[in-house]
Scaffold this motif. Sequence first.
Motif, mmCIF file in Angstrom:
data_model
loop_
_atom_site.group_PDB
_atom_site.id
_atom_site.type_symbol
_atom_site.label_atom_id
_atom_site.label_comp_id
_atom_site.label_asym_id
_atom_site.label_seq_id
_atom_site.Cartn_x
_atom_site.Cartn_y
_atom_site.Cartn_z
ATOM 1 N N SER A 47 -86.000 -3.525 -64.557
ATOM 2 C CA SER A 47 -86.277 -2.035 -65.071
ATOM 3 C C SER A 47 -87.706 -1.801 -65.438
ATOM 4 C CB SER A 47 -85.116 -1.714 -66.192
ATOM 5 O OG SER A 47 -85.541 -0.311 -66.475
ATOM 6 N N ASP A 48 -87.994 -0.434 -65.228
ATOM 7 C CA ASP A 48 -89.237 0.013 -65.319
ATOM 8 C C ASP A 48 -89.193 1.058 -66.520
ATOM 9 O OD1 ASP A 48 -92.288 0.259 -65.375
ATOM 10 O OD2 ASP A 48 -92.182 1.772 -63.744
ATOM 11 N N ASN A 64 -100.142 -6.638 -61.066
ATOM 12 C CA ASN A 64 -99.472 -7.068 -61.898
ATOM 13 C C ASN A 64 -98.176 -6.315 -62.515
ATOM 14 O OD1 ASN A 64 -98.132 -9.504 -63.617
ATOM 15 N ND2 ASN A 64 -99.864 -8.966 -65.161
ATOM 16 N N PHE A 65 -97.257 -6.543 -63.141
ATOM 17 C CA PHE A 65 -96.139 -5.662 -63.708
ATOM 18 C C PHE A 65 -95.546 -6.724 -65.026
ATOM 19 C CE2 PHE A 65 -94.143 -7.887 -59.986
ATOM 20 C CZ PHE A 65 -93.225 -8.511 -60.601
ATOM 21 N N LYS A 66 -94.929 -5.672 -65.815
ATOM 22 C CA LYS A 66 -94.231 -6.014 -66.707
ATOM 23 C C LYS A 66 -92.964 -5.211 -66.760
ATOM 24 C CE LYS A 66 -93.660 -6.408 -71.859
ATOM 25 N NZ LYS A 66 -94.619 -6.049 -72.966
ATOM 26 N N LEU A 67 -91.785 -5.989 -66.321
ATOM 27 C CA LEU A 67 -90.416 -5.330 -66.220
ATOM 28 C C LEU A 67 -89.423 -6.445 -67.002
ATOM 29 C CD1 LEU A 67 -90.753 -4.877 -62.157
ATOM 30 C CD2 LEU A 67 -90.812 -3.253 -63.797
ATOM 31 N N THR A 68 -88.100 -5.413 -67.243
ATOM 32 C CA THR A 68 -87.237 -5.996 -67.931
ATOM 33 C C THR A 68 -85.907 -6.272 -67.155
ATOM 34 O OG1 THR A 68 -88.252 -4.484 -69.773
ATOM 35 C CG2 THR A 68 -86.182 -5.509 -70.128
ATOM 36 N N ASP A 111 -88.579 -9.820 -70.857
ATOM 37 C CA ASP A 111 -89.652 -9.287 -69.718
ATOM 38 C C ASP A 111 -90.058 -10.186 -68.746
ATOM 39 O OD1 ASP A 111 -89.343 -6.621 -70.964
ATOM 40 O OD2 ASP A 111 -90.982 -7.124 -72.462
ATOM 41 N N HIS A 112 -90.674 -9.718 -67.662
ATOM 42 C CA HIS A 112 -91.015 -10.507 -66.619
ATOM 43 C C HIS A 112 -92.180 -9.987 -65.971
ATOM 44 C CE1 HIS A 112 -87.452 -12.984 -66.187
ATOM 45 N NE2 HIS A 112 -86.731 -11.826 -66.510
ATOM 46 N N ASN A 113 -93.263 -10.743 -65.421
ATOM 47 C CA ASN A 113 -94.485 -10.249 -65.092
ATOM 48 C C ASN A 113 -94.782 -10.954 -63.772
ATOM 49 O OD1 ASN A 113 -95.788 -12.620 -65.769
ATOM 50 N ND2 ASN A 113 -96.147 -11.808 -67.701
ATOM 51 N N LEU A 114 -95.440 -10.490 -62.693
ATOM 52 C CA LEU A 114 -95.796 -11.112 -61.544
ATOM 53 C C LEU A 114 -96.279 -12.595 -61.477
ATOM 54 C CD1 LEU A 114 -95.949 -10.279 -58.480
ATOM 55 C CD2 LEU A 114 -98.505 -9.816 -58.670
ATOM 56 N N SER A 115 -97.055 -13.022 -62.428
ATOM 57 C CA SER A 115 -97.337 -14.365 -62.330
ATOM 58 C C SER A 115 -96.055 -15.181 -62.844
ATOM 59 C CB SER A 115 -98.477 -14.569 -63.683
ATOM 60 O OG SER A 115 -98.038 -13.924 -65.096
#
Length: 166
Positions: free
Chosen positions: A106-107, A26-30, A36-40
Amino acid sequence: MANVTLGGAPVETIGELPKVGSKAPNFKLTDTDLKDHNLSGFEGSRLVLNIFPSVDTGTCAQSVRTFNEKASQLENTKVLCISKDLPFAMARFCGAEGLDNVISLSDYKTGQFGKDYGLVFSNGTFETLLSRCVVVIDSDGTVLYTEQVSEIADEPDYASALSSLS
């Protein structure tokens, strides 16, 4: 840890890319609107993660342009362009170039994406930035393809990445 080069000089990453056949971390990116967005949030779509050090370098910029062009031809597929660049830089670049078929993420907040995917540079000039990689994920979250570009100045293998979606 992956061994790659930058201008021929050896550099290393903190780990290895996820294995083909495994579930993508999973991730949390902007995004460029600071959301923010995540994989799900992309569940049900196939994903091409175009990962790179900075859009302000020629090869990184070209990879965003190339994937933007290819993305419009892909069914049920989103192309995520991921770096540690500030969202403002990605918005400026994509706006100036008229690129609207990719999603810039962005990370920069935590760097956790780069750690979880094992692709942060651990030494060298680009230390702490994300290495040039492509990860393709199926609609169920399974990793279909990975590429760690061996020389950072080289472009990824677009054809192989996209053919993994066939």
